[in-house]
Design an enzyme around this catalytic site. Structure first.
Site, short mmCIF file in Angstrom:
data_model
loop_
_atom_site.label_atom_id
_atom_site.label_comp_id
_atom_site.label_asym_id
_atom_site.label_seq_id
_atom_site.Cartn_x
_atom_site.Cartn_y
_atom_site.Cartn_z
N HIS A 168 0.64 -0.89 0.06
CA HIS A 168 -0.03 0.16 0.39
C HIS A 168 0.94 1.31 0.08
CE1 HIS A 168 -3.13 -2.71 0.17
NE2 HIS A 168 -2.98 -2.58 1.64
N GLU B 225 -4.13 -12.09 7.04
CA GLU B 225 -5.12 -11.58 6.70
C GLU B 225 -6.38 -11.71 6.05
OE1 GLU B 225 -2.88 -7.67 5.66
OE2 GLU B 225 -1.84 -8.83 4.36
C1 3PY Z 1 -3.65 -4.85 7.36
O1 3PY Z 1 -4.30 -4.37 9.02
O2 3PY Z 1 -4.56 -5.38 6.15
C2 3PY Z 1 -2.29 -4.21 7.16
O3 3PY Z 1 -2.23 -4.74 6.20
C3 3PY Z 1 -1.82 -3.61 8.02
O4 3PY Z 1 -0.75 -3.56 7.69
MG MG Z 2 -3.43 -5.80 4.81
#
Ligand code: 3PY
Ligand code: MG
Length: 254
Positions: free
Chosen positions: A51, A153
């Site tokens: 990002h 994630e």
């Molecule tokens: C998220 O919160 O998805 C991230 O990638 C944080 O670094």
């Molecule tokens: Mg992330």
């Protein structure tokens, strides 16, 4: 001043000994920002290629600036791309933070891509990492073991967590709260019991597997950072340059 390999070993030892390591994160492509944050006392600083708008050709200057403050530069690669691994490490990253790891196979592939033979199959070449050949010998040792951090994630990663945690030489897993919550349909709702339960479960599994569990504390709150340490998180990114700037640049009164 530690050299890069000493910093890698220092952080790895902290994690292996059950201690925590706190780093930070940059998204702003300017070496002055890197110099400021590199001198702020963090063990490591991740340069974000996923990002933000930092590109690979900016890495050498950012890494140099970070290293002036005796911190270890890491790279959050753009995706689990094999080319990314080679380029960020060649530029002098001490390790990679891999976004969206969803399976052990994926992580094994990355592990192979970040290590020179015999422990992996990353291409061997001259680059900034070995001072274009001048430090070839000493870098050969470092190239066997850069830091490897897998971001958890997505719900798919949680489903496959037992297998992911079994990948050897994994230094830490690292929860991305935004993406994880998004994959659950509760984007950024970090106070919900659903979210708290899942991150608690991830942390417990990591603990049982003997792998350090980390998380990104995106909002710069010392209180939150302390809570996360007390909760047992051990590889913690404290905020992001852009978020810190945005928070403190706000006009104080109108
Ligand atoms: C998220 O919160 O998805 C991230 O990638 C944080 O670094
Ligand atoms: Mg992330």
């Amino acid at each position: 001043m530690m050299n890069r390999l000493e910093k890698i070993n220092f952080i790895r030892k902290k994690l292996n000994d059950g201690n925590y390591s706190i780093g930070s994160w940059i998204q702003i492509p300017h070496s002055s920002i890197a110099e400021i944050i590199g001198n702020a006392g963090y063990d490591w600083v991740a340069v974000d290629l996923e990002h933000g708008s930092i590109s690979v050709d900016q890495l050498p200057d950012l890494f140099r600036a970070l290293e002036l403050g005796n911190t270890l530069p890491l790279a959050r690669i753009a995706k689990g791309d094999l080319k990314d691994c080679k380029q960020v490490l060649d530029a002098g990253a001490g390790g990679v933070i891999v976004p969206m790891v969803e399976s052990a196979e994926h992580l094994e592939k990355i592990k192979n891509e970040i290590r020179w033979p015999p422990s992996g199959k990353r291409g061997v070449g001259f680059s900034r990492a070995n001072l274009f050949g001048k430090n070839f010998e000493s870098y050969s040792e470092e190239a066997q073991k850069p830091l490897l951090v897998a971001m958890i994630e997505h719900l798919n990663a949680v489903k496959n967590l037992d297998e992911i945690l079994k990948v050897d030489n994994l230094d830490a897993i690292f929860i991305g709260p935004y993406d994880l919550s998004a994959s659950m349909g509760i984007t950024a709702q970090f106070e919900t019991s659903k979210f708290k339960n899942i991150i608690g479960k991830i942390k417990e599994k990591a603990k049982l597997a003997g792998v350090a569990c980390g998380i990104h504390v995106v909002e710069p709150s010392e209180n939150d950072l302390r809570l996360k340490i007390d909760d047992g998180y051990r590889f913690i990114a404290y905020s992001i340059d852009s978020v810190i700037f945005s928070k403190f640049v706000k006009r104080p009164f109108s």
